[in-house]
Structure formats: C-alpha cells, structure tokens
Design a protein around this motif. Structure first.
Motif, short mmCIF file in Angstrom:
data_model
loop_
_atom_site.label_atom_id
_atom_site.label_comp_id
_atom_site.label_asym_id
_atom_site.label_seq_id
_atom_site.Cartn_x
_atom_site.Cartn_y
_atom_site.Cartn_z
N ASP A 142 4.59 14.88 -7.40
CA ASP A 142 4.39 13.59 -8.07
C ASP A 142 4.54 12.44 -7.10
OD1 ASP A 142 4.14 14.82 -10.43
OD2 ASP A 142 6.10 14.24 -11.22
N ARG A 143 5.38 12.68 -6.11
CA ARG A 143 5.75 11.62 -5.17
C ARG A 143 5.34 12.01 -3.77
NH1 ARG A 143 9.95 7.72 -7.28
NH2 ARG A 143 8.82 6.61 -5.68
N LEU A 144 5.00 11.00 -2.96
CA LEU A 144 4.73 11.24 -1.55
C LEU A 144 5.89 10.71 -0.72
CD1 LEU A 144 0.96 10.30 -1.21
CD2 LEU A 144 1.98 12.53 -1.67
N VAL A 289 3.85 3.85 -1.62
CA VAL A 289 3.04 3.15 -0.60
C VAL A 289 3.94 2.18 0.17
CG1 VAL A 289 1.18 1.46 -0.27
CG2 VAL A 289 0.82 3.47 -1.74
N ASN A 290 4.80 1.49 -0.56
CA ASN A 290 5.69 0.55 0.13
C ASN A 290 6.68 1.28 1.04
OD1 ASN A 290 5.82 -2.26 0.39
ND2 ASN A 290 7.92 -2.18 -0.36
N ALA A 291 7.14 2.44 0.59
CA ALA A 291 8.05 3.22 1.45
C ALA A 291 7.33 3.63 2.74
CB ALA A 291 8.55 4.46 0.71
N ALA A 297 4.64 3.96 8.74
CA ALA A 297 3.68 5.08 8.75
C ALA A 297 2.27 4.65 8.42
CB ALA A 297 4.15 6.14 7.75
N VAL A 298 2.11 3.40 8.01
CA VAL A 298 0.80 2.92 7.58
C VAL A 298 0.39 1.74 8.47
CG1 VAL A 298 -0.29 1.66 5.70
CG2 VAL A 298 1.00 3.71 5.20
#
Ligand SMILES: NC(=O)c1ccc[n+]([C@@H]2O[C@H](COP(=O)([O-])OP(=O)(O)OC[C@H]3O[C@@H](n4cnc5c(N)ncnc54)[C@H](OP(=O)(O)O)[C@@H]3O)[C@@H](O)[C@H]2O)c1
Length: 337
Positions: A142-144, A289-291, A297-298
């Motif tokens: 569910d989570r990345l 996405v914020n993490a 990482a982004v």
C-alpha cells in the motif's frame, strides 16, 4: 495579482494574462504566493473541453510556493512555509498559473528548506499518478518507501514521459528492479538517468523477449501509458498476481485483454484516474511522495531524465502548446518572471 485566465474552452489562445484582486483564503484554505506552476496534459485537455466559470478559470493543477495567509481554522504556523501544491484547479477556480492561489490546506505539502521550487511544481499529477500505479495491486504494498518493492520487478511503459519518469524514480526509491521502455536512444538515456535498471527500445527490440530474459517468471507491476498498443505485450509479461495499471487513453480507444492467459496468473488490470482515486490512497500517496522528496530520492532536470522547460507567466499559452506537442521532460511556468 497577475493571473492567466480563460472564460471559454478552446486552444491555447483562450489563455489571457489578466489582473485579478488578491484572493482571500476561506475557512480551511491557505493562500500561496506561487513560485512555479507545473503543466501537465490534463491542463490543456481541461482548457480545451472544460466549462470555465464566467469569472474566468485559472489553469494548472500543480505548483509550488510559499504560504502567505491562512483562513479560519488553519494553523497560522503554516505562514512562511515552502510548499508544493496538488490539484489546485480540480473543481476550483484558482489554478497555479497566477501570482497567488488559494487551496484547501490539505492540498499543500511542506517542501522543507532544501528541495527546489522547480521540483515542488513537478510533483503533483505525475508523482501521485505513479504512486497509485505502483500500489494498486494485490501483491503490491500500500505504501512506498525504501525496501517496499525489494525483490519486485516493475515494467514502466514509456519511461521518458513525465509519469514514466516519476514511476521509475519512486520504484527505484522503493528498491524495485525497473525495466523501462522507450522509443529512441535519446529517450533511453533519459530513462537510464531516472534510474531504470534496464531500458528497452520498443521500436527496435522485442519487448516480450527482452523482459523474459531479465525476469523469466514475469513482472509484478506494469505502469502503462499506452494500453491499446501494449496490452498484448503486457499480458505476456505479467507475472503471478501481477497488476497492470492503465493511466492514459488515446481518444476513445479501447483495450483488448486475452482472458485465458490472464486467468492463470490471477492478473489484475487496474484503471487509474488520479483525481478520483480512493481518498486513503491519495493521502498515502501525498505522504509517500513527500517522504521520497525529503529523502533526496526524487529529482528533476536532465540529470534525472526530466529536462526542464521553463516559460514566463505571460507565455502560459506557449507552455500549454509545448505539452500538447509532446515536450520531452517537464514544462514549468516561472510565475515571478
Ligand atoms: N489517469 C491519470 O490520472 C493520469 C495522470 C497523469 C497523466 N495522465 C495521462 O497520461 C498520459 C501521459 O502523461 P505524461 O505527463 O507522462 O505525458 P508525456 O510526458 O508526454 O509522456 C508520454 C509518454 O508516453 C510514451 N508513449 C507513447 N506511446 C507509447 C507506447 N506505445 N509504448 C510506450 N510508451 C509510449 C511517450 O514516448 P514515445 O512516444 O517516445 O514512446 C512519452 O514518453 C497523458 O495522456 C495524460 O493525460 C493520466
């Protein structure tokens, strides 16, 4: 404030630079001084066919900037914070192609001191869509986050696109093996720069053969930009309990899925529209996405496989046309220019 508005649907020429009163944040809302507005295909599609109100619709869903004022019920501690904005113009008048926007407080996310405003404006639609595609499967988490996709293989069809780039970056952050397809050597470089472990040129190579060479038992997830063209390939490379996430359509094209071969792996074919995804999935997507951003990482820019094309606010119409014409990379509007 300077703002781009349109009062009729149509081509980029309907976008006009106008002067509007500074919008006041209502209860539960914040006002953001916009730095960059991100342009996505959804923005020109909405402009072409949407129904703007008589006061004028400000386009563009994604953006970044600084919180300047808060409405009733919102913690004033937010004032002065650097944020990224998602879905500003979804069923609302105030998109991000303006010096200021007002959005519900939950649609701004703290960017922290280090990430650039360019990165912040590139996140919303592409990264939230990619997150949904990477998590909407029975055998997917569910989570990345680091390790979430360890041991899994993801096929990203169209790895040089904005959503494709986001899917590669998020999947790699989550420790997946990522196979990306592209249509040219130049796009192969972009997908590799984004972090793809393997890149296949679908015009030159046999995608099924190449994927099976890398992962004989098939892939766990497919992030699919062109299902009408690629469904037969996807059906051949999907692994046991794998999921094909379809997030794009070309006109009214349908998709043909072979039933028998898809029963055996219990494959899931999942349709995705970021605006309408379940609320819980959206909230998790925003957090994850914020993490990834705070983890460093982004990234955006040519080094990350996402060259930036920046236009001044007055050239928003040109920016929309660039996206409609298939600009490779990320189209941004510098609202301060
Ligand atoms: N459902 C949603 O919530 C959602 C969210 C975001 C975007 N979208 C839609 O998704 C589409 C892509 O958005 P984007 O911002 O990523 O656009 P983009 O940056 O223009 O990327 C599109 C990519 O698709 C690739 N492509 C086209 N045909 C392909 C094929 N047969 N096989 C593999 N790749 C192929 C293109 O590369 P080549 O032509 O070189 O192959 C290009 O890299 C748009 O239609 C957009 O409206 C939907």
């Amino acid at each position: 404030m300077r703002a781009i508005t349109y009062t009729q649907p149509g081509g980029p020429e309907v976008l006009q630079l106008t002067d509007l009163p500074l919008p006041e944040p209502g209860p539960g809302e914040v006002r953001v001084r916009v730095a960059f507005s991100g342009v996505n295909p959804t923005d020109w599609k909405t402009r072409s066919t949407g129904r703007p109100g008589p006061d004028g619709q400000i386009p563009n869903q994604d953006g970044s900037g600084t919180v300047e004022a808060v409405g009733q019920g919102v913690d004033p501690v937010l004032v002065g914070e650097r944020v990224w904005i998602w879905e500003a113009a979804h069923q609302r008048r105030f998109g991000t192609a303006a010096e200021y926007t007002v959005v519900p407080a939950r649609q701004v996310v703290l960017l922290g001191a280090v990430p650039t405003f360019e990165l912040g404006a590139a996140l919303g639609i592409p990264f939230l869509t990619a997150h949904r595609c990477l998590t909407a499967g029975e055998s997917l988490p569910d989570r990345l986050g680091p390790g979430a996709l360890a041991g899994r293989t993801v096929l990203v069809q169209g790895g040089a696109g904005a959503v494709g780039n986001a899917a590669i970056q998020l999947a790699r952050w989550a420790d997946a093996t990522v196979i990306a397809t592209v249509s040219s050597p130049q796009k192969a470089q972009l997908a590799a720069a984004a972090g793809a472990t393997h890149v296949i040129d679908y015009r030159q190579q046999d995608v099924v053969h190449e994927v099976r060479k890398i992962v004989p038992h098939g892939v766990d997830a497919i992030v699919e930009v062109a299902a009408a063209q690629n469904a037969a390939v996807d059906a051949e490379v999907i692994g046991l309990h794998g999921a094909v996430a379809i997030y794009a359509a070309t006109g009214d094209q349908g998709v043909t899925i072979p039933i028998r071969s898809q029963m055996r792996p219990n494959a899931r074919w999942q349709f995705v529209l970021v605006y309408e995804e379940p609320e819980r999935a959206k909230a998790i997507g925003v957090e994850d996405v914020n993490a990834a951003v705070l983890d460093g990482a982004v990234r955006v820019g040519g080094d990350a496989g996402l060259p930036l094309h920046v236009f001044p606010l007055a050239d928003t119409a040109v920016a929309h046309q660039a996206v409609e014409d298939g600009a490779v990379g990320k189209v941004l509007i510098d609202v301060t220019a």
